[in-house]
Write an enzyme that holds these catalytic residues in place. Structure first.
Site, short mmCIF file in Angstrom:
data_model
loop_
_atom_site.label_atom_id
_atom_site.label_comp_id
_atom_site.label_asym_id
_atom_site.label_seq_id
_atom_site.Cartn_x
_atom_site.Cartn_y
_atom_site.Cartn_z
CE LYS A 172 -4.17 1.74 0.31
NZ LYS A 172 -5.12 1.70 -0.82
CG ASP A 194 -6.52 -0.59 -2.69
OD1 ASP A 194 -5.35 -0.86 -3.07
OD2 ASP A 194 -6.95 0.57 -2.67
CG ASP A 217 -3.83 -13.60 8.03
OD1 ASP A 217 -4.21 -14.70 7.61
OD2 ASP A 217 -4.06 -13.18 9.18
#
Ligand code: NAD
Length: 361
Positions: A189, A221, A245
């Site tokens: 990110k 995202d 994860d």
């Protein structure tokens, strides 16, 4: 060769699936002339019941003295009232941290025989699916400083990475890509997080060592979207602890069943930690219906990554493939299988043993 394997059956379906994994390793031992010495040890809820601790020192000692560790799963409703460090899941973080296994390798493979179980449109997965997610496992927000204000009304968790931690995981990403289709996507990110910007800097400093690997970056995202829109674009993904994860669970779902997916956690040296990606499945525990194939495929990863037995690993994968090809299924992957082809945990283990024995050595 002789191999010392620490086993941690744990809770719920853990003991049943670990038992099947050990049977498969024993079959491999007989077929290829290896000796597996298993030492069963305690962690998770069952350990809390017996010793008061989710991860006793004795367990860590057995694990550290082994060539590899096979873990079933830990946790369950019986221990859900416990808090923080007292919970069974604490054993997982403790094991990963103490064994210094910083790289979690999670293949998301869709077996063509199970394509009907994939929730995506057939045209999206028509070429199959074979992604390897390399997740950083011992740093980032799961291990960073966390706390609560005195009034309890604010809380914080901290994402922190050193360039050394990033470099070692990125190197595993590049090395893995070299063994596959030479494609690596680093997911972060970096438009927001300073740690992500450091991930990119470190990756840029390493990429020159791997001129054959095609490297790309993607924001997490977007990656979450792309995994369901066009998963075939990915081969090896390297990412941080929390992003890994979440994305690896998403990737596991698009393959159709959590009961099929293996994982390996590796460090610099020392034993690797091997576990199926699913949990202890308390809803089906003790019913002999859990799918043991994730654990069996986890044993293949153990042979490949820790025991240097590629031929034996490939034999397990071929045996699983042939059992699926013959139409055998556990309930979770049954789809529209004929009812006389739906089998339980032990029978599925028997079938893989038979298929292994039938393979040419
Ligand atoms: P889960 O993976 O245990 O179960 C999710 C669903 O998948 C359930 O319906 C279960 O029946 C099914 N499932 C899982 N493994 C299966 C298998 N091998 N064969 C057939 N079906 C299977 O996840 P959950 O329900 O969120 O968690 C249950 C417990 O496991 C919790 O205590 C959780 O903390 C723990 N957990 C442990 C680990 C681990 O030990 N590595 C990982 C995840 C969750």
């Amino acid at each position: 060769m002789e191999f010392k394997i620490a086993t941690i059956p744990g809770d719920g379906i853990g003991p049943d699936i670990v038992r099947e994994g050990c049977r498969i390793l024993q079959t491999i031992g007989k077929k290829y002339g290896h000796k597996f010495i298993f030492t069963e040890t305690l962690a998770g809820g069952v350990s809390i019941d017996k010793t008061g601790e989710p991860l006793p020192e004795a367990t860590l000692n057995v694990c550290k003295a082994s060539d590899a560790v096979l873990l079933g799963a830990v946790g369950g409703p019986k221990w859900d009232h416990l808090s923080g460090d007292k919970r069974p899941e604490k054993a997982l973080l403790g094991l990963r941290g103490e064994m210094k296994v910083y790289a979690n390798m999670r293949p998301a493979v869709m077996f063509p025989q199970l394509s009907a179980a994939c929730p995506l449109k057939p045209e999206i997965v028509k070429n199959g699916l074979d992604i390897l997610i390399v997740r950083e496992l011992t740093g980032g927000i799961y291990f960073g400083d966390r706390g609560r204000s005195e009034d309890g009304l604010s809380a914080w968790d901290t994402e922190a990475y050193t360039s050394e931690e990033i470099a070692r995981i990125i190197t595993i990403g590049f090395d893995s890509a070299m063994k596959r289709t030479k494609k690596l996507c680093v997911i972060d990110k970096a438009n927001i997080l300073e740690t992500s910007r450091l991930w990119r800097e470190v990756t840029e400093s390493i990429k020159g060592n791997y001129p054959e690997v095609s490297l790309s970056y993607m924001y997490v995202d977007n990656a979450a979207m792309q995994l369901v829109r066009n998963p075939g674009q990915f081969d090896v993904i390297a990412t941080s602890n929390m992003f890994g994860d979440i994305l690896s669970d998403e990737a596991s779902q698009i393959t159709g069943s959590i009961g099929m997916l293996a994982s390996a956690s590796l460090g610099e040296s020392g034993p690797g930690l091997y576990e199926p990606i699913h949990g202890s499945a308390p809803d089906i525990a003790g019913k002999d219906i859990a799918n043991p194939l994730a654990t069996i495929l986890t044993c293949a990863m153990m042979l490949r990554y820790s025991l240097n037995c590629e031929r034996e690993a490939a034999a397990i994968e071929a045996a699983v493939y042939s059992v699926l090809d013959a139409g055998w299924r556990t309930g979770d992957i049954a789809g529209d299988a004929l009812s006389d082809k739906i089998v339980g945990t032990r029978k599925m283990g028997d079938l893989v043993v038979e298929a292994l024995e039938a393979l040419e050595a």
